[in-house]
Scaffold this active site. Structure first.
Site, PDB file in Angstrom:
ATOM      1  N   ARG A 335       1.683  -8.224   0.802  1.00  0.00           N
ATOM      2  CA  ARG A 335       0.434  -7.560   0.444  1.00  0.00           C
ATOM      3  C   ARG A 335       0.525  -6.095   0.825  1.00  0.00           C
ATOM      4  O   ARG A 335       1.373  -5.707   1.621  1.00  0.00           O
ATOM      5  CB  ARG A 335      -0.752  -8.215   1.166  1.00  0.00           C
ATOM      6  CG  ARG A 335      -1.019  -9.644   0.732  1.00  0.00           C
ATOM      7  CD  ARG A 335      -2.247 -10.215   1.423  1.00  0.00           C
ATOM      8  NE  ARG A 335      -2.058 -10.318   2.874  1.00  0.00           N
ATOM      9  CZ  ARG A 335      -2.996 -10.745   3.705  1.00  0.00           C
ATOM     10  NH1 ARG A 335      -4.188 -11.082   3.248  1.00  0.00           N
ATOM     11  NH2 ARG A 335      -2.754 -10.826   4.997  1.00  0.00           N
ATOM     12  N   LYS A 336      -0.362  -5.293   0.258  1.00  0.00           N
ATOM     13  CA  LYS A 336      -0.284  -3.856   0.487  1.00  0.00           C
ATOM     14  C   LYS A 336      -0.564  -3.500   1.938  1.00  0.00           C
ATOM     15  O   LYS A 336       0.097  -2.641   2.513  1.00  0.00           O
ATOM     16  CB  LYS A 336      -1.268  -3.122  -0.437  1.00  0.00           C
ATOM     17  CG  LYS A 336      -1.048  -1.609  -0.468  1.00  0.00           C
ATOM     18  CD  LYS A 336       0.327  -1.257  -0.998  1.00  0.00           C
ATOM     19  CE  LYS A 336       0.597   0.223  -0.960  1.00  0.00           C
ATOM     20  NZ  LYS A 336       1.999   0.541  -1.288  1.00  0.00           N
ATOM     21  N   VAL A 337      -1.548  -4.138   2.541  1.00  0.00           N
ATOM     22  CA  VAL A 337      -1.859  -3.891   3.950  1.00  0.00           C
ATOM     23  C   VAL A 337      -1.431  -5.118   4.738  1.00  0.00           C
ATOM     24  O   VAL A 337      -1.903  -6.219   4.486  1.00  0.00           O
ATOM     25  CB  VAL A 337      -3.359  -3.622   4.162  1.00  0.00           C
ATOM     26  CG1 VAL A 337      -3.654  -3.385   5.636  1.00  0.00           C
ATOM     27  CG2 VAL A 337      -3.814  -2.442   3.323  1.00  0.00           C
TER      28      VAL A 337
END
Length: 344
Positions: A335-337
């Protein structure tokens, strides 16, 4: 990912315009501290490796990368008086990084945040924030948020060097040098074909470019699921070189000049003796001649070369992923974060 790679020159121009005005505040913090502690994970941690070389080689400041678990898991207390804690997170919302910077401040450190979100918890908690101007990054693998972090760290290095005018002039050349990297010159197609045909590789550099080796190796893992190990060439010679053979190529990353080049030439020759395909990003004519295939790097001084040198590496990893039928924008399991220690 490809589109965001191509957006990097403008993102770098915006970032330099945004963070250079913070030089006076950074200079004041530099006058009040002696050492630098970097707090980061993932690609930001690779950026911090570049920052540590800038601090130690260019600015003469002892620098180290933190182990956030000292703060978040063991909850130890250290005397960080005289320390400048520099926390990096593209989102500014990775809880472990925010907590570790707060812990550093509580232990007596002064604080700087490097983030792409001016309204993030990390930015709000720091004494000085270097807010990169990468814009929204849709692909999971970091590209423009990574290079703009490097630019922000270069501005930090400029401050710790006393706003050296030669440094500043060279820094303004970076966006154009990065733009020139968007059309790779050399054996790019051959290198894509070679790397698409193997399951693993070693990526190696030294000095400032060690950060690039780590980041390019990470991109291979993220985008095409290759087993890629990023190593200093000194560490590679201390045992891991045994993995090099006809099925495991080595990708070298190097600036156009500097004291690391002779050692890389020696490593390239040693790898070829082991029947390992020896590929090169950057370097000079002598190093290219010692390799099987090469792509030209940026015309930047060694202390700024990683900002441009990573771009052909990004393009290479993206092309290998597409060639092997993998969507590099959305790697499995990522995931991006990213949160750690069970934080959601």
């Amino acid at each position: 990912m490809k589109r965001e790679i191509e957006q990097q020159p403008e993102a770098l121009r915006r970032t330099l315009d945004a963070v250079l005005p913070e030089l006076p505040a950074l200079c004041r913090l530099g006058e009040q501290t002696r050492q630098v502690l970097f707090v980061a994970r993932g690609s930001s941690d690779n950026a911090a490796v570049y920052g540590s070389y800038l601090c130690e080689v260019a600015a003469g400041r002892l620098a180290t990368l933190s182990s956030p678990s000292v703060a978040t898991t063991y909850r130890s207390r250290l005397d960080l008086s005289g320390v400048l804690a520099v926390a990096l997170s593209q989102s500014g919302r990775t809880e472990e990084i925010v907590q570790t910077m707060a812990w550093a401040a509580d232990c007596g450190a002064r604080t700087v945040a490097v983030t792409n979100d001016a309204e993030s918890p990390l930015a709000e908690a720091a004494e000085v924030t270097l807010c990169t101007q990468a814009g929204v990054e849709q692909a999971v693998p970091a590209t423009k948020t990574y290079t703009t972090q490097l630019a922000a760290l270069a501005v930090l290095g400029l401050a710790l060097c006393g706003d050296d005018q030669g440094f500043r002039a060279a820094l303004h050349e970076v966006p154009d040098a990065v733009e020139a990297m968007l059309q790779p010159r050399g054996d790019f197609a051959e290198m894509v074909a070679r790397l698409a045909a193997v399951d693993g590789l070693v990526v190696s550099g030294r000095g400032y470019a060690y950060s690039t080796a780590l980041e390019v190796a990470l991109k291979f893992k993220e985008t095409s699921y290759r087993t890629a190990e990023g190593l200093s060439y000194a560490d590679l010679l201390h045992g891991p070189i045994a993995v090099l053979d006809g099925d495991t190529p080595v990708l070298l990353v190097a600036p156009a000049d500097g004291p690391v080049l002779p050692g890389l030439v020696t490593l390239a020759r040693r790898a070829r003796e082991l029947d390992s395909a020896t590929l090169l990003l950057g370097g000079d004519a002598g190093l290219a001649a010692a390799c099987d295939a090469s792509v030209a790097g940026p015309q930047l001084p060694e202390f700024l070369a990683p900002i441009g040198l990573v771009v052909p590496g990004q393009l290479l990893t993206e092309a290998v992923a597409v060639t092997t039928g993998i969507d590099p924008d959305t790697p499995r399991g990522l995931r991006k974060v990213t949160q750690t220690d069970g934080a959601e």
